[in-house]
Design a protein around this motif. Structure first.
Motif, PDB file in Angstrom:
ATOM      1  N   LEU A   1     -37.318  -0.527  26.327  1.00 60.28           N
ATOM      2  CA  LEU A   1     -36.928  -1.585  25.160  1.00 60.28           C
ATOM      3  C   LEU A   1     -36.212  -2.547  25.469  1.00 60.28           C
ATOM      4  O   LEU A   1     -36.295  -3.763  25.230  1.00 60.28           O
ATOM      5  N   LEU A   2     -35.358  -2.248  26.527  1.00 61.31           N
ATOM      6  CA  LEU A   2     -34.268  -3.147  27.182  1.00 61.31           C
ATOM      7  C   LEU A   2     -34.987  -4.022  27.767  1.00 61.31           C
ATOM      8  O   LEU A   2     -34.814  -5.528  28.102  1.00 61.31           O
ATOM      9  N   GLY A   3     -35.972  -3.524  28.877  1.00 61.65           N
ATOM     10  CA  GLY A   3     -36.792  -4.444  29.708  1.00 61.65           C
ATOM     11  C   GLY A   3     -37.624  -5.441  28.664  1.00 61.65           C
ATOM     12  O   GLY A   3     -37.657  -6.968  29.026  1.00 61.65           O
ATOM     13  N   ALA A   4     -38.032  -5.199  27.648  1.00 61.99           N
ATOM     14  CA  ALA A   4     -38.736  -6.184  26.660  1.00 61.99           C
ATOM     15  C   ALA A   4     -37.843  -7.077  26.244  1.00 61.99           C
ATOM     16  O   ALA A   4     -38.013  -8.260  26.078  1.00 61.99           O
ATOM     17  N   LEU A   5     -36.648  -6.505  25.899  1.00 63.12           N
ATOM     18  CA  LEU A   5     -35.494  -7.683  25.035  1.00 63.12           C
ATOM     19  C   LEU A   5     -35.138  -8.555  26.377  1.00 63.12           C
ATOM     20  O   LEU A   5     -35.041  -9.679  26.024  1.00 63.12           O
ATOM     21  N   ALA A   6     -34.840  -7.896  27.630  1.00 61.90           N
ATOM     22  CA  ALA A   6     -34.576  -8.903  28.544  1.00 61.90           C
ATOM     23  C   ALA A   6     -35.693  -9.920  29.089  1.00 61.90           C
ATOM     24  O   ALA A   6     -35.171 -10.996  29.209  1.00 61.90           O
ATOM     25  N   GLY A   7     -36.616  -9.341  29.105  1.00 58.36           N
ATOM     26  CA  GLY A   7     -37.767 -10.156  29.558  1.00 58.36           C
ATOM     27  C   GLY A   7     -38.034 -11.345  28.549  1.00 58.36           C
ATOM     28  O   GLY A   7     -38.294 -12.330  28.936  1.00 58.36           O
ATOM     29  N   GLY A   8     -38.091 -10.969  27.368  1.00 60.63           N
ATOM     30  CA  GLY A   8     -38.122 -11.960  26.225  1.00 60.63           C
ATOM     31  C   GLY A   8     -37.097 -12.907  26.307  1.00 60.63           C
ATOM     32  O   GLY A   8     -37.220 -14.056  25.995  1.00 60.63           O
ATOM     33  N   SER A   9     -35.816 -12.727  26.147  1.00 59.43           N
ATOM     34  CA  SER A   9     -34.797 -13.409  26.063  1.00 59.43           C
ATOM     35  C   SER A   9     -33.911 -14.102  27.324  1.00 59.43           C
ATOM     36  O   SER A   9     -33.380 -15.146  27.235  1.00 59.43           O
ATOM     37  N   ILE A  10     -34.412 -13.696  28.649  1.00 65.17           N
ATOM     38  CA  ILE A  10     -33.720 -14.474  29.777  1.00 65.17           C
ATOM     39  C   ILE A  10     -34.196 -15.867  29.934  1.00 65.17           C
ATOM     40  O   ILE A  10     -33.416 -16.655  30.102  1.00 65.17           O
ATOM     41  N   PRO A  11     -35.501 -15.797  29.617  1.00 66.02           N
ATOM     42  CA  PRO A  11     -36.072 -17.305  29.874  1.00 66.02           C
ATOM     43  C   PRO A  11     -35.381 -18.233  28.744  1.00 66.02           C
ATOM     44  O   PRO A  11     -35.172 -19.602  28.873  1.00 66.02           O
TER      45      PRO A  11
END
Lengths: 444, 444
Positions: free
Chosen positions: B394-404
Motif C-alpha cells: 500500500l505504501l509502495g502504491a502511495l509512494a509510486g503514485g505521489s513521488i512524481p
C-alpha cells in the motif's frame, strides 16, 4: 466519407448554461477536452446541438474510453451519422472499441459505400499499417500533367484530410510514385507527373507491417506520410505523421510500463479494475520469483542466526545491484525501441554495460567497504560485503544489458517484465554471494 | 541559407571501392547510416567527393557524436561550407555540439548573412522553442491575394524546407495568421489572404517555451508546424513535426532512464565514461539511502538473531512492494509526460493507485500468508508477514503514485531518480513493519 446534410439542432435541445462553450473558436482537440470534463448526460446534450461535422471532429479527438462511453449513450441514428462523418481511420478506431452488437447496429445505419470501406478497415489488425492507415488519399494518374494534377487536387481536397502528398498509380492501380504539394508547386507548367517521379526511390509498406515499424520509417525519413500497399503493390491508404506521434507516445508508455509489469496501454484514466487485472499476474510472478531469493537466504539461516549483521547488509547489496541493472535495462530497452535491431551492435552494447558496471561497482564497493569498516571495525566483514556488492553489481549490469536482448531473440517484447527478471537475479545471486562468502570466510 | 555553387570533386578525391555506395538512390537518412558505418578516414574521403548539398543533408541526419567527430576531421573550409548549406536549425544543433574554438573558426568562414543568423540561433537555449525552431519560413503579406501568394511561394520554395504552412504578418512583422498549402489550393481565385484567416484562432509559442511543451502542443492539435514568436509577437521561425518526433523520442528515453538514475540523454553509443559519470552520482545517492534501510534492520538485529527466518522474508516484502510502487510510478510518469499537468486529476490518479495497491496487496498478501503457513506451520509468523507485506505494498502504491507529483510540484523532473526514492521508502518501511511487528507479536 460522404458529406451529409448539416444537422440542425431542434429548439428543445438548446444548450444549458453549463455547456455554453464558445465552440466556434475552439480547435476540435480543445473541444474534446471540454467535452470530457462534462458528465455524460451533459456530453450528450452538448453533442446533439453541434453540427455533425464539429461533433465528429471533436469526438475523434477524445480519449478512447470517453469516446466509447459517449457514443454508447447517443441514440444510434445520431451515432451512426457521426461515425459516417469521421475520417475512416478514426471511425475504425472508434468502432473497434465498441461491443460487437453496437458496432453492427451502427454499421447497418451507415451509408452503403462507407459501410463497405469501414468493414474492410475493420479486418486489419489494429497494430499494423493497415489498422492505422487513412484511406482518404489523393490518387493521380501518372499521365496527367502538373496543372491537371493541381486542378484534380483542388476538386478532391475538400473531402479529404490535408493531403501532404498525392500518389501516382499505373493502369492497374499499382503505386508508381509520390508527389508532395511542394513538388507540384515547383513543377514546370505542363510537365508530366510520370517524369517528375522518374528517378524516385519510392518507399512504401505492406498493410501487415507492425505499426511501430511504420513509425520508425516515418521518423527515420522525416516523412509526413507513408503509403500502405497490398501484396500486389496496389495502394490501400497512407499512415500520416500525426498518427505516428500517437504510436510513438504509446510505444514509450508501453516500454516503461511493461518493464515493471504494468499494463502496456494503461493510463491514469483506465478503470482501476483493468489496471488491477493487468498488474496482478506480474506481481504474482514476482512473488514466485521472490521465493527463489527467499530460499537462497533460507539456505544460510544458520549463518544469519550467528551473525545478524548479514541481514543488515543484504538489502544494500540487493538494492544497489538492482539499481545498477535497471540503469542498463532502461538504456538497452530505449535503444531497441528507437533503432532497427542490429544483433552485433546490441551485444557490443552489453559489453559496454559490463564495463560501466565493473567500474561503478568497484567505486561503490570501495565506498561501502570503507563504511562497513568504519562502523564495525571488522576488515573481513567489510571485505566480504565489498566483494559481494561488486560481483552483484557486475551481474546486474550483465543481466540488465542482456535481458532485453534475450527477450527479443525469443520473439518477445524486450521490455516485458524485464525489471522483474532482473531483480530476481540480483536479489538471489547477491544473497548467495554475500551469505556464501560470509559462511566461508567469517564463520569457519 | 543561401545556395552556393556546386562543389565539384577533384579527380584525386575519387572514391575507393569501400565507399562505392550508390548515393544517388539513397535517402539522406540512409546515407547517414552508411557513413556512420565507415571509419573516420573513409568518412572524410566519402564526404569530400559528394556534392555539398548531399554532404550537408547526410551529415544533418547523422547521430550527434558521429556528426561532431566527422566535422572536426574535415578541413575547415569544407566544414564551413557544409554548415552553410544545412538548414539553419540543423546547423545550429551541429555548432552547439562543437568546441568553442571550432565553432568560432567555422562561423568566421560562413557567409556574413548566414553567420548573423546562426549566431542569433545559437543564443537560444537548445531546450526551448527558439533552440529547435527552423527560420526558413514562407512569410506573406496579408494584403496579397491567393494567386499572388501561390506565385510568391513558388519563388521561395526552392530555398526552404517543405513549407507546410505560409505565415501572414502585418506591416510591423507581427504574426496575424497562418495558411496551409491546402487552404491556398482551396481558396477562391482573387480572394485576399486577410479574409482567408479572418476568423482564425491562431496558435503560436514564445521562443522561450520548453521544447517538450511545444511537442505537446503540436501533438495535441495534430499540427505539422507551430510558429515561434518573440515578446512583440513577431515571427521568428517554426518548429516542424519531424523535430517533434525527435523530441518525443528523447523525452521517452529521458523519462525511463532518469527514473532509475541513468543519464537522460544516454544511448548505447554514448562513450562509456560518459555513462559512468552520469550514473555514478545516483548510485551513490542510492547507497546512502540504502544505509537508511540497513539502519532500520540494524535496530532489529536482536530479533533477527532470535528468528533468522525474518531475514528470509525481508527481501520478499521489499521486492514486492518495490515492484508495486514501480508500476504506479511508470503509469504516473507517462501520464505527466503526455498530458498537460492538471493538479486535481493527478491527485485523483494517486487515489486510484492506492485503491489498486490496496486490492493487489490484499491478494498477494493472502497468497504469501498461505505459503508461509504451509511451509512453517506458524500462524502468527504468517500473519505478521501478510500484514507487513500488505502495508508495504500500500505504501509502495502511495509512494509510486505521489513521488512524481511531489517532484513536479517542487519544480523538478517528475521522473528523476524516482525509482531510487521509491525503493528507499519501500525497503525501509517494509523492514520496519515486518521486524517491528515480529518483535511485538512473536518475541514478547
Amino acid at each position: 466519407m460522404s458529406v451529409k446534410e448539416e444537422y440542425t439542432p431542434r429548439p428543445d435541445e438548446e444548450l444549458d448554461d453549463m455547456a455554453a462553450v464558445d465552440f466556434e473558436s475552439q480547435h476540435p482537440a480543445d473541444a474534446a477536452e471540454t467535452i470530457e470534463g462534462l458528465d455524460i448526460a451533459d456530453q450528450v446534450k452538448f453533442i446533439k446541438q453541434l453540427p455533425i461535422k464539429d461533433a465528429a471532429e471533436s469526438i475523434a479527438e477524445m480519449d478512447d474510453l470517453d469516446q466509447k462511453a459517449l457514443i454508447s449513450s447517443l441514440n444510434r441514428g445520431l451515432a451512426a451519422r457521426i461515425v459516417e462523418e469521421m475520417a475512416p481511420d478514426d471511425a475504425t478506431d472508434l468502432l473497434d472499441g465498441l461491443s460487437d452488437d453496437l458496432q453492427k447496429a451502427l454499421l447497418s445505419r451507415v451509408a452503403a459505400e462507407d459501410r463497405a470501406e469501414l468493414k474492410t478497415l475493420l479486418t486489419f489488425d489494429p497494430d499494423t499499417a493497415g489498422g492505422v492507415m487513412n484511406t482518404e488519399v489523393v490518387i493521380l494518374d501518372q499521365d496527367l500533367n502538373a496543372d491537371e494534377a493541381v486542378a484534380k487536387i483542388r476538386e478532391e481536397v475538400e473531402d479529404k484530410e490535408i493531403p501532404y502528398y498525392a500518389y501516382l498509380v499505373d493502369k492497374k492501380d499499382r503505386l508508381v510514385g509520390v508527389l508532395s504539394l511542394r513538388d507540384l508547386l515547383l513543377a514546370k507548367r505542363g510537365s508530366h507527373l510520370r517524369d517528375l517521379v522518374k528517378t524516385q526511390n519510392l518507399i512504401s509498406v505492406g498493410y501487415n507491417v507492425d505499426k511501430e515499424e511504420v513509425a520508425h520509417l516515418i521518423a527515420h525519413y522525416n516523412f509526413l506520410a507513408l503509403p500502405v500497399v497490398d501484396f500486389g503493390n496496389r495502394l490501400l491508404g497512407v499512415v500520416t505523421v500525426d498518427d505516428v506521434i500517437d504510436i510513438i507516445h504509446e510505444e514509450a508508455s508501453e516500454d516503461m510500463q511493461a518493464m515493471v509489469g504494468a499494463g502496456a496501454d494503461e493510463t491514469t484514466d483506465s478503470p482501476w479494475l483493468y489496471s488491477l487485472r493487468m498488474r496482478l499476474p506480474w506481481l504474482i510472478l514476482n512473488v514466485i520469483f521472490s521465493a527463489v531469493s527467499a530460499w537462497v537466504v533460507h539456505l544460510f539461516e544458520g549463518n544469519i542466526a550467528q551473525m545478524a549483521v548479514l541481514a543488515v547488509l543484504m538489502p544494500v547489496v540487493a538494492n544497489q545491484a538492482g539499481n545498477t541493472g535497471q540503469q542498463a535495462l532502461a538504456v538497452m530497452i530505449r535503444q531497441l525501441a528507437m533503432e532497427r535491431f542490429d544483433r552485433k551492435r546490441a551485444w557490443i552494447a552489453v559489453l559496454r554495460e559490463l564495463r560501466i558496471g565493473f567500474v561503478n561497482g568497484m567505486i561503490i564497493s570501495t565506498l561501502v567497504f570503507c563504511a562497513v569498516l568504519l562502523v564495525t571495525h571488522k576488515v573481513l566483514l567489510a571485505s566480504v560485503m565489498g566483494a559481494a556488492l561488486w560481483v552483484d553489481m557486475l551481474l546486474g549490469a550483465l543481466a540488465g544489458g542482456s535481458i532485453p536482448l534475450l527477450l527479443k531473440e525469443l520473439g518477445r517484447d524486450p521490455a516485458q517484465a524485464s525489471s522483474i527478471f532482473l531483480t530476481t537475479i540480483t536479489d538471489s545471486m547477491g544473497f548467495l554471494v554475500l551469505l556464501g562468502l560470509a559462511g566461508l570466510v567469517l564463520l569457519h
